[in-house]
Scaffold this motif. Structure first.
Motif, short mmCIF file in Angstrom:
data_model
loop_
_atom_site.label_atom_id
_atom_site.label_comp_id
_atom_site.label_asym_id
_atom_site.label_seq_id
_atom_site.Cartn_x
_atom_site.Cartn_y
_atom_site.Cartn_z
N VAL A 11 -43.74 54.44 -56.67
CA VAL A 11 -43.39 53.49 -55.61
C VAL A 11 -44.55 53.32 -54.63
CG1 VAL A 11 -41.68 52.86 -53.85
CG2 VAL A 11 -40.99 54.27 -55.81
N THR A 12 -45.15 52.12 -54.70
CA THR A 12 -46.26 51.82 -53.77
C THR A 12 -45.84 50.70 -52.82
OG1 THR A 12 -47.25 50.00 -55.02
CG2 THR A 12 -47.81 52.25 -55.70
N ALA A 13 -44.60 50.20 -53.03
CA ALA A 13 -44.14 49.07 -52.20
C ALA A 13 -44.11 49.51 -50.74
CB ALA A 13 -42.73 48.68 -52.64
N GLY A 14 -44.56 48.65 -49.87
CA GLY A 14 -44.51 48.99 -48.44
C GLY A 14 -44.88 47.76 -47.65
N ALA A 15 -44.21 47.64 -46.53
CA ALA A 15 -44.57 46.55 -45.62
C ALA A 15 -46.00 46.83 -45.17
CB ALA A 15 -43.62 46.59 -44.44
N ARG A 16 -46.83 45.78 -45.08
CA ARG A 16 -48.22 45.96 -44.63
C ARG A 16 -48.19 46.29 -43.14
NH1 ARG A 16 -52.99 44.72 -46.65
NH2 ARG A 16 -52.14 43.67 -48.50
N GLN A 17 -48.98 47.33 -42.77
CA GLN A 17 -48.97 47.75 -41.37
C GLN A 17 -49.58 46.63 -40.51
OE1 GLN A 17 -51.05 51.39 -40.67
NE2 GLN A 17 -50.17 51.69 -38.66
N ILE A 18 -48.80 46.11 -39.57
CA ILE A 18 -49.32 45.06 -38.68
C ILE A 18 -50.27 45.74 -37.70
CG2 ILE A 18 -48.66 43.36 -36.92
CD1 ILE A 18 -45.78 43.48 -38.35
N PRO A 19 -51.52 45.22 -37.53
CA PRO A 19 -52.46 45.87 -36.61
C PRO A 19 -51.80 46.17 -35.26
CG PRO A 19 -53.54 44.05 -37.72
CD PRO A 19 -52.08 43.98 -38.11
N GLY A 20 -51.92 47.44 -34.84
CA GLY A 20 -51.35 47.81 -33.54
C GLY A 20 -49.90 48.22 -33.65
N GLU A 21 -49.32 48.04 -34.87
CA GLU A 21 -47.91 48.44 -35.05
C GLU A 21 -47.81 49.95 -35.00
OE1 GLU A 21 -46.42 47.72 -39.00
OE2 GLU A 21 -44.36 47.60 -38.28
N THR A 22 -46.73 50.45 -34.38
CA THR A 22 -46.59 51.92 -34.35
C THR A 22 -46.18 52.37 -35.74
OG1 THR A 22 -44.23 51.85 -33.92
CG2 THR A 22 -45.70 51.85 -31.98
N ARG A 23 -46.51 53.66 -36.07
CA ARG A 23 -46.13 54.19 -37.37
C ARG A 23 -44.62 54.22 -37.50
NH1 ARG A 23 -50.25 59.13 -38.76
NH2 ARG A 23 -52.15 58.08 -38.15
N LEU A 24 -43.92 54.47 -36.35
CA LEU A 24 -42.46 54.56 -36.42
C LEU A 24 -41.87 53.22 -36.82
CD1 LEU A 24 -40.68 56.95 -36.15
CD2 LEU A 24 -40.14 56.31 -33.81
N ASN A 25 -42.46 52.14 -36.31
CA ASN A 25 -41.94 50.80 -36.61
C ASN A 25 -42.19 50.47 -38.08
OD1 ASN A 25 -40.60 48.42 -35.82
ND2 ASN A 25 -42.55 47.34 -35.96
N LEU A 26 -43.41 50.85 -38.54
CA LEU A 26 -43.73 50.63 -39.96
C LEU A 26 -42.76 51.44 -40.83
CD1 LEU A 26 -45.73 49.56 -42.18
CD2 LEU A 26 -46.85 51.76 -41.98
N LEU A 27 -42.48 52.66 -40.37
CA LEU A 27 -41.57 53.54 -41.12
C LEU A 27 -40.20 52.88 -41.25
CD1 LEU A 27 -40.60 56.18 -42.40
CD2 LEU A 27 -40.28 57.09 -40.10
N GLN A 28 -39.70 52.33 -40.13
CA GLN A 28 -38.36 51.73 -40.19
C GLN A 28 -38.32 50.56 -41.17
OE1 GLN A 28 -38.29 51.71 -36.07
NE2 GLN A 28 -37.13 53.63 -35.99
N ARG A 29 -39.42 49.77 -41.23
CA ARG A 29 -39.45 48.62 -42.15
C ARG A 29 -39.50 49.13 -43.59
NH1 ARG A 29 -43.49 44.57 -41.65
NH2 ARG A 29 -45.02 45.98 -40.75
N ASN A 30 -40.22 50.23 -43.78
CA ASN A 30 -40.31 50.74 -45.15
C ASN A 30 -39.03 51.44 -45.58
OD1 ASN A 30 -42.74 49.71 -45.88
ND2 ASN A 30 -43.93 51.45 -45.14
#
Ligand SMILES: O=C1N[C@](c2ccsc2)(c2cccc(Nc3ccc(F)cc3)n2)CC(O)=C1Sc1ccccc1Cl
Length: 333
Positions: free
Chosen positions: A93-112
């Motif tokens: 599994v490599t699927a993942g929302a692309r980290q938006i510049p400046g996005e917090t890791r927690l927010n990226l985590l929630q999207r993933n």
């Protein structure tokens, strides 16, 4: 080609060895680097590619199929529907929302996590005996998420973890020592990324602990130089991102190396993200995934090394375990 007898085409069932099927979920730079390396190393009889964007997905499949004249025969299939992964031995599994510049890791985590809630149950349903290998970031938390959502035993859920950190570490040490990186043993453990822990006692060349072999060699290395190498593992990840915008080749080869150990039952030892509760003083009720040297085979994680860590190293590991466990508990899985 004219047949010499009328049964020439059928392969007798007794001779048909079990075919190996690998699914790669996410046809981005990382997923395609992994697929291409698995193809080149002839690790699978069939590769299924999955992505949400149909045109990109079909284009990548066709482009790889067109290389058939130069590669071992491998059946390539692709679909936006996860049913195409049916009967996989290994699902990466490599699927993942692309980290938006400046996005917090927690927010990226929630999207993933939202993405994994769709992907993982379907993968588990279509391939109930598969090994799950999570690459998406933040990989340690998402490996925990995949374990909870799949219902698989922890031995069959692995995260790429610090396998990439350790391979960069070995490359940098090898450059400094002017030896082949394959002859440098070195492990980084714990949380993947900025907080990974270099286990200095595990660093050896020609079976000698690196500190002694460094001082023995004509080049004067001291702890400061070694700490510099460890720090440059992190810096080099940021350097690649700033130069090319993403990473693909090193993660591609490192994940294909894990796939080879798993699919070929090689019993090789890799630092990968495993259920680390009970190791190094991590509370037995803390279901955290962290990287430790694991013996890998067709059954997945066959065992985890109980490394001798310094108090400092063990403390860093427990601190990571605490942070990760807090993140995992907030997900309410
Ligand atoms: O080589 C990389 N590239 C990435 C990357 C790839 C495409 S965009 C960013 C990278 C590079 C640098 C920082 C970073 N941070 C990050 C943290 C949490 C996330 F959920 C996502 C990204 N990620 C993703 C990643 O994990 C790595 S390895 C890595 C990262 C930081 C420190 C040490 C290592 Cl060995």
């Amino acid at each position: 080609f004219r047949p010499v007898s009328d049964d020439a085409t059928a392969t007798p069932t007794s001779h048909r060895r079990r075919l190996t099927k690998v699914s790669v979920i996410g046809a981005g730079n990382v997923g395609m680097a992994i697929a291409q390396t698995i193809l080149t190393r002839d690790l699978a009889d069939e590769i299924a590619l999955v992505d949400a964007v149909p045109d990109k997905l079909r284009g990548e499949m066709l482009d790889l199929q067109h290389a058939a004249a130069f590669l071992p025969r491998t059946r390539l299939v692709s679909d936006t529907d996860l049913a195409v992964t049916r009967g996989s031995d290994l699902a990466i599994v490599t699927a993942g929302a692309r980290q938006i510049p400046g996005e917090t890791r927690l927010n990226l985590l929630q999207r993933n996590v939202a993405l994994f809630r769709k992907i993982v149950p379907a993968l588990a349903e279509h391939s109930p005996e598969a090994l799950l290998l999570v690459v998406s970031n933040p990989v340690d938390v998402l490996t925990y998420v995949a374990w909870k959502l799949s219902g698989f035993p922890a031995s069959r859920v692995i995260g790429s973890g610090t396998n990439l950190d350790s391979s960069r570490f070995r490359f940098l040490l090898a450059e400094h020592l002017d030896v082949n990186a394959q002859d440098v043993q070195a492990y980084m453990v714990g949380e993947h990324g900025d907080s990974s822990v270099a286990v200095w006692s595990s660093v050896s060349v020609a079976g000698m602990p690196v500190l002694k072999s460094l001082q023995a060699s004509h080049r004067c290395f001291d702890e400061e130089a070694l700490e510099g190498i460890r720090r440059s593992v992190v810096d080099s990840a940021y350097e690649v991102i700033s130069l090319k915008g993403y990473t693909s080749w090193a993660i591609g080869y490192s994940v294909a190396s894990l796939a080879a150990s798993l699919l070929r039952d090689q019993r090789r030892i890799h630092p990968v993200s495993v259920l680390a509760r009970g190791f190094h003083g991590i509370a037995p009720e803390n279901d955290v995934f962290l990287s430790l040297p694991a013996r890998l085979g067709r059954g997945g994680v066959l065992g985890v090394a109980e490394m001798e860590l310094t108090e400092e190293e063990a403390k860093k590991l427990r601190r990571s375990a605490k942070t990760l466990w807090e993140n995992c508990q907030q997900l309410g899985l």
